[in-house]
Scaffold this motif. Structure first.
Motif, PDB file in Angstrom:
ATOM      1  N   SER A  96       9.050  18.116 110.848  1.00 40.36           N
ATOM      2  CA  SER A  96       8.305  16.904 111.144  1.00 40.36           C
ATOM      3  C   SER A  96       6.955  17.240 111.742  1.00 40.36           C
ATOM      4  N   PHE A  97       6.172  16.173 111.927  1.00 43.17           N
ATOM      5  CA  PHE A  97       4.867  16.313 112.551  1.00 43.17           C
ATOM      6  C   PHE A  97       4.958  16.064 114.062  1.00 43.17           C
ATOM      7  N   LYS A  98       6.141  16.258 114.632  1.00 41.14           N
ATOM      8  CA  LYS A  98       6.298  15.970 116.063  1.00 41.14           C
ATOM      9  C   LYS A  98       5.436  16.874 116.930  1.00 41.14           C
ATOM     10  N   ASP A  99       5.061  18.030 116.377  1.00 48.09           N
ATOM     11  CA  ASP A  99       4.216  18.947 117.153  1.00 48.09           C
ATOM     12  C   ASP A  99       2.745  18.605 117.058  1.00 48.09           C
ATOM     13  N   ALA A 100       2.428  17.570 116.271  1.00 47.79           N
ATOM     14  CA  ALA A 100       1.026  17.135 116.166  1.00 47.79           C
ATOM     15  C   ALA A 100       0.804  15.951 117.088  1.00 47.79           C
ATOM     16  N   ASP A 746      -4.123  15.559 115.017  1.00 40.35           N
ATOM     17  CA  ASP A 746      -4.706  16.805 115.497  1.00 40.35           C
ATOM     18  C   ASP A 746      -3.566  17.681 115.986  1.00 40.35           C
ATOM     19  N   ILE A 747      -3.754  18.979 115.921  1.00 35.19           N
ATOM     20  CA  ILE A 747      -2.680  19.869 116.339  1.00 35.19           C
ATOM     21  C   ILE A 747      -2.792  20.151 117.827  1.00 35.19           C
ATOM     22  N   VAL A 835      -3.088  25.118 107.940  1.00 38.09           N
ATOM     23  CA  VAL A 835      -2.004  26.050 108.261  1.00 38.09           C
ATOM     24  C   VAL A 835      -0.836  25.302 108.890  1.00 38.09           C
ATOM     25  N   PHE A 836      -1.108  24.339 109.751  1.00 40.98           N
ATOM     26  CA  PHE A 836      -0.037  23.551 110.356  1.00 40.98           C
ATOM     27  C   PHE A 836       0.747  22.797 109.282  1.00 40.98           C
TER      28      PHE A 836
END
Length: 1282
Positions: A96-100, A746-747, A835-836
């Motif tokens: 998932s995109f939970k780290d974004a 955004d990361i 890359v993400f």
């Protein structure tokens, strides 16, 4: 009792059974709406919305329920990966995109940052041009005493050879004396050069060691002044090479000489795929605008009776050439004068008009129809011109810089000194208006007065006796108007041109259109060989006409046919103040003598410049930072767009539009305000004024965005930000949707590239395999000194570099001038996001078993899990037609996975997808999916190609779904997932679900998308067509009941076609040549007819052409009813009436291109989720249809009672229709626009006078009098006899 129909698509529809029509009638039921349908239609709709899932798995509602509970689409990222589970059996879990994180987008900061990047890049180009200019002036000065070497060998762009090319033989015997130059022709063997294709020059073969020279066809390259300039300018090669070394992003560098040739670097061959080389650098906008400051010009053309025949042809050629030298910062008008003074375009009478392509074309058409009449009144004409120029200056209109009068005639009866004293000699020695005179004709006597007008008013005089010399003679006015610039010496204005198509000439558009019409006629003849009389049937004629009109509607936004660019240029001055000149001097009335004398000069040597491709500017704008459906564009000081996503400069796929580069920003930013055409909103006009004034600002507006070949429309609210690009006439504007563009992903810091590299992550490993691509037009990383075969190879190279110790991010795309550009550049934010995304989607393309028990990313209770457990992987294509699944992210990454029926199947489908769908957020399916998210979050967007049913190939349905990431109350689009599957599988599912309900003649079932296009129909050939063309009466009812809303979109860049023939009866009576042309036309008809008949006797030839040119396309919209005359036949099947009709049809009716305005009526579904119309029942023929939304999709189901009468006369279309402005007889669109002209910002540079100019006495050579001895002898004899 009135007939009533009812269609009950209940649970029996799923099992394939349906109650008979008779049973419904016997029960006397009305046709029920959704509430009366016990689940069947909803089950059907549910099954369609998840078209690849078994009905039992998804629609498991009990049969007695009146509504259906659908398995709703997942609302978070993990469950949104259900398509991944189908297409990627090896995805063990969906990341998932939970780290974004989701952050706000700062439009003001973005536009300011982009403008600075562009400014830095443009400063580099200006520095390069300034070095060329300075070197050229010094070189010319140091070689001023060199002798011209007529045998000098140079790299001719037209003649130079490559190794291995055959060397042309030396002509023997020696050529004859050349009549024009009075000496033998010179032959110099072409030089040999090695050329290599380079991608940065669009794969043009080039050589970086030398430059090449292009000489126009009207310039003799061995003339002393030309060959001498070619000699000394060869020394510019070193500065060209140095510039390219300092800035490898430089495009073509060039020096355009005032003698006509152009030296360009790197060396390349001139293209030879055009019939005539029309290119002359002195007629290009970058040359003209650098050589002279903006100008107001009044052209006066003698309309006396003596201006006939060749004189009239020469005069028109002179006018057209003058018009070709003008640009968008110039203003002009043309008047003809006999006893009265009249404008050639009636509506332009009291004004000067901007010299854009549209207005110039209007003036050229006006002068084309001019015919001389009576005695010329020079006094009235000059007075009119001076008054118009004075009024223009006082009213602050026009260029407000240089002013000039151009007089074209065959002699003036007097010099009109009193007119010049009154209007032009008020403030001596300054004369605000220059006068240029062009004397037409071989035997002319009154040359002294017309020359005096030019010499006494700081102008120039030329004598023309042949059309071949017109261009060179007309261009003499440019150095004269450049004198104030040259005398200023140190002021070199920097000029940025309007967008243009590289070396193309707009005259080529007319030529290509003529060729196109000839091809049409050729096709008609060939088709007649095949079908004979059937060609004359109305349906065949209608089909042919419709097919050709569709070709003209092809207006691609992105095309590689032309290279569009802007050019930065500077004038190059001759630093000498005095020079020796040799000229013919009139000693007495019959004797001319060559004399050499020293005189004051102020000559312009030429113009230096370099091209800036539009695509290179776009790369600096970082579309990633604007997000999906965001865009940027640049506006010039005239309000025209330099580029814009709706800039459509070509039509029919390859022909430049007549006024392609005069597109105003308010003609592409269409406000959603329901105003009529060209009634622009005052708010938009205020924003435009702020932009052209190079202010900084922001505003939101409701707009209509059309897309997908201008056949779909979205109504959205957009944010706009703008700021000036300093030291240029350009203003940058950015825009993005307010609904989802105000935030972006955004990361987090711990996900940055260098941190994950430290943890041991191999960056290249997340880009394993071949089933991925990045956006081909985005600038991720760039190496200035290296080129790569594909963007993917370039990316992998930089990922390897980033993994090395000591990696640092290059700071900017362009280094500040004057010298060194960075060898490498990487967009740090974009690369981090890419890359993400690659890490998040890493498992997409892996391959494992479909029913692997490690697939933890999908809930076991979901239909996806059920399918994964029940079906082997290869059955997905066999049963559901799935060919490819794909994913695209906001960073431009696209991944895909193809499905095969068996292991031996080729992967052609996936390869085809990867070739046509690599642009991620710029793909139509991506944009539509994001917009659809705000209609229904869980929904998919389904689409088929337009008019897909006409194709004989397999139709693919594309389904896409947007994935959004939410954090802290903010939401941003992260990716779009989707798949493509065979339309035949969807149609089979459609048939299985509805059973026989839609397979009988009395009912029609349709699946329509949100813009009214047919996705499914019982008649497959209707697939992809607009429903209003299939059944206009029902579409009209859908509009009335607010199922669809009509949205009018104006196309201010359209092209129309008007007849070239003048059918006015009076003009035919004036000249007997029309009767001769009539005879010729009859002969042509007869010849064509006998040729056709003759070829009918040669079946082998006919069949050969039939194979080559055969056309099986016969599915255009229905034609008009046949006319009785087409059925009249005589005994042999070729009646006289049909023969005449065939001849009339075959004859080419030529048309000319004409800029025009058109409109399209487009359609979109109302976005109300609970539209009452979906609860309405059908009742007899008062409402012979039922419409239902298909859940979780952009589709609706429409069932129609076919037994009710149908009004076939009602046809709704999305095709463009001309806008009728109700012009008067002599008016045109150019007149209409002129009456509503917009504000503009004048260029900052204006140099129109210099105190020392009065000391320059060069104003053109006097005219020799040619005596016709035969005529004198005849006059003498007649005088004796009389």
């Amino acid at each position: 009792m009135s007939r009533s129909r009812s269609i009950d698509l209940h649970q029996s529809a799923v099992s394939g059974s349906l109650e008979s029509e008779k049973d419904h009638r016997d029960r006397g039921k009305s046709w029920p709406g959704r509430d009366s349908w016990p689940g069947g239609a909803s089950v059907w709709a549910c099954s369609l919305s998840w078209s690849v899932w078994p009905r039992a798995s998804i629609c498991s509602q009990p049969r007695t329920s009146t509504t259906i509970s659908f398995i709703r689409g997942p609302t978070n990222w993990a469950r949104s990966c259900f398509i991944w589970a189908i297409s990627s059996p090896g995805a063990r879990r969906c990341k998932s995109f939970k780290d974004a994180k989701v952050v706000s987008r700062n439009g003001a900061s973005i536009v300011d940052s982009m403008a600075k990047e562009i400014e830095m890049m443009m400063d580099l180009k200006v520095s390069a041009v300034r070095r060329i200019m300075d070197t050229a002036e010094n070189t010319a000065l140091s070689h001023q005493n060199d002798m011209a070497d007529k045998m000098f060998s140079y790299y001719s762009a037209k003649e130079m050879l490559e190794p291995g090319d055959p060397v042309p033989p030396i002509p023997t015997p020696a050529p004859d004396m050349d009549k024009d130059i009075g000496e033998p022709l010179i032959y110099v063997q072409p030089k040999v050069v090695v050329l290599e294709p380079r991608p940065e020059f669009h794969n043009t073969p080039v050589n970086f060691s030398v430059s090449s020279v292009h000489v126009p066809v009207n310039v003799f390259d061995r003339a002393p002044d030309v060959i001498k300039a070619i000699q000394w300018s060869e020394n510019l090669d070193q500065i060209f090479r140095d510039n390219y070394k300092n800035d490898p992003t430089l495009s073509w560098q060039f020096f355009g000489s005032s003698t006509g040739f152009m030296r360009q670097f790197p060396a390349s061959k001139w293209r030879k795929d055009v019939p005539v080389d029309l290119y002359d650098c002195r007629l290009r906008s970058w040359y003209m605008e650098a050589a002279t400051s903006p100008k107001d010009i009044v052209i006066l053309m003698d309309g006396s009776g003596s201006m006939l025949g060749q004189r009239l042809d020469i005069a028109k050629h002179v006018v057209n050439t003058i018009l070709d030298t003008l640009g968008t910062n110039d203003f002009v008008n043309i008047f003809t004068f006999d006893k009265e003074v009249s404008p050639v375009v009636g509506c332009f009478e009291e004004t000067l008009i901007q010299a854009n392509l549209g207005n110039i074309r209007e003036l050229k058409e006006g002068i084309e129809s001019f015919k001389p009449k009576s005695i010329a009144n020079y006094t009235a004409a000059l007075t009119k011109a001076f008054e118009l120029l004075e009024d223009t200056k006082l009213s602050s209109r026009g260029a407000q810089c240089n002013q000039a009068i151009m007089i074209i005639g065959d002699g003036a009866p007097e010099n009109n000194r009193e007119v010049f004293e009154l209007h032009n000699w008020r403030d001596p020695p300054y004369k605000p208006v220059r006068v240029f005179t062009y004397l037409i004709g071989k035997e002319v006597a009154n040359w002294d007065d017309i020359r005096w007008m030019a010499c006494e008013n700081q102008g120039y005089y030329v004598h023309l006796s042949d059309t071949a010399e017109v261009r060179e003679m007309v261009l003499n006015y440019i150095p004269v108007m450049a004198r104030p610039l040259v005398l200023g010496r140190h002021d070199h204005p920097v000029i940025w041109s309007q967008v243009y198509a590289d070396i193309e000439d707009t005259k080529l558009s007319d030529y290509l259109w003529d060729i196109n019409q000839c091809e049409y006629q050729k096709a008609d003849v060939l088709e007649y060989w095949q079908v004979h009389d059937r060609m004359l049937e109305p349906n065949e004629m209608h089909r042919r006409k419709y097919r050709r009109m569709k070709e003209t509607w092809n207006q691609p936004v992105d095309s590689n046919v032309y290279q569009f660019m802007t050019t930065v240029s500077m004038p190059i001055y001759d630093r000498r103040e005095n020079a020796n000149i040799t000229e013919e001097v009139l000693i007495n009335e019959a004797l001319w003598e060559l004399q050499t004398r020293e005189t004051r000069i102020a000559n312009i040597l030429g113009v230096a410049g370099t091209d800036v491709p539009i695509n290179e500017i776009k790369k600096l704008l970082s579309p990633f930072t604007l997000g999906v459906n965001g865009y940027a564009f640049i506006v010039t000081n005239n309000g025209y767009v330099l580029f814009h996503p709706d800039f459509r400069p070509i039509f029919q796929g390859y022909i430049l539009k007549p006024s392609y580069n005069s597109v105003d920003m308010i003609e592409v930013e269409l406000l959603d305000d329901d105003r009529p055409a060209r009634d622009f909103n005052p708010v938009l006009m205020t924003i435009r004024d702020s932009i052209i004034n190079q202010s900084t600002g922001s505003k939101w507006m409701l707009v209509k965005n059309h897309f997908d070949e201008m056949k779909r429309v979205a109504r959205i609210k957009r944010q706009y930000y703008w700021t000036a690009i300093k030291k240029t006439p350009f203003t940058l504007v950015i825009s993005y949707p307010e609904q989802y563009g105000v935030s972006h992903m955004d990361i987090r810091a711990d996900q940055e590239i260098h941190r994950i590299s430290i943890k041991g992550t191999n960056l290249r490993s997340v880009f394993s395999g071949k089933r991925w691509k990045i956006h081909p037009d985005w600038l991720y990383c760039k190496h200035s000194n290296r080129t790569f075969k594909t963007p993917e190879i370039e990316l992998l190279y930089f990922l390897e570099r980033m993994s090395e110790p000591g990696w640092r991010w290059p700071g900017s795309r362009s280094a500040m001038p004057p010298e060194h550009a960075a060898a490498m550049f990487c967009d740090r934010q974009l690369m981090q996001a890419l890359v993400f995304d690659a890490r998040v989607t890493e498992g997409f393309s892996n391959t494992t078993s479909f029913n692997s028990k490690d697939d933890k990313g999908t809930s076991a209770s979901s239909p996806i899990a059920v399918l994964m457990g029940l079906l082997p992987r290869n059955e997905f294509k066999q049963r559901f037609g799935v060919t490819v699944a794909f994913l695209a992210t906001h960073s431009g990454l696209t991944r895909w996975h193809e499905f095969h029926s068996n292991a031996a199947e080729e992967s052609g489908v996936g390869e085809t997808f990867s070739q046509n769908n690599t642009r991620a957020i710029d793909e139509i399916w991506y944009k539509r999916a994001v917009d659809q998210h705000f209609v229904r979050e869980e929904s998919f967007v389904y689409s088929v190609p337009f008019d897909a049913g006409e194709s004989n190939s397999e139709i693919l349905v594309t389904a896409s779904h947007a994935v959004f990431h939410n954090e802290g109350g903010k939401t941003a689009p992260a990716a779009v997932v989707g798949f493509q599957f065979q339309h035949s599988a969807l149609y089979k599912l459609f048939h299985n679900i509805t059973g026989n309900a839609c397979a009988v003649d009395d009912k029609d079932c349709y699946i329509l998308d949100n813009n009214g296009y047919v996705v499914i129909s019982t008649r497959v050939h209707e697939t992809g067509r607009f429903f209003g063309e299939v059944n206009g009466a029902i579409m009209k009812r859908l509009l009335e009941e607010n199922v669809y809303k009509q949205v009018t979109v104006y196309d201010y860049q359209a092209v129309c076609f008007e007849s070239k023939n003048d059918n006015n009866a009076s003009s035919m009576l004036l000249s007997p040549i029309f009767h001769l042309l009539g005879v010729g036309k009859w002969l042509l008809h007869t010849a064509l007819w006998y040729i056709v008949q003759l070829l009918q006797w040669a079946p082998g030839v006919s069949s050969h052409y039939a194979d080559m040119y055969g056309d099986s396309n016969d599915t255009e919209p229905p034609p008009p009813e046949p006319h009785p005359e087409h059925h009249a036949r005589n005994g042999n099947g070729h009646g006289k009436k049909d023969e005449d009709h065939w001849l009339r049809y075959l004859t080419l009716h030529r048309t000319r291109l004409k800029p025009c305005d058109m409109k399209r009526e487009l359609y979109t579904l109302f976005k109300e989720k609970d539209n009452v119309v979906y609860n309405m029942t059908a009742h007899a023929c008062e409402r012979p249809f039922v419409v239902l939304p298909i859940p979780y999709s952009n589709l609706i189901l429409l069932v129609i009672d076919q037994l009710c009468p149908r009004d076939g006369t009602v046809v709704l279309t999305v095709n463009p229709q001309p806008i009728d402005y109700h012009f008067s007889v002599n008016d045109s669109l150019a007149c209409y626009k002129q009456a509503r002209e917009f504000n503009r910002m004048r260029p900052h540079s204006c140099i129109s006078r210099h105190a020392n100019e009065s000391g320059i006495k060069l104003c053109g050579k006097a005219c020799s009098i040619y005596v016709n001895l035969g005529l004198l002898l005849l006059c003498h004899i007649l005088s004796r006899w009389l």
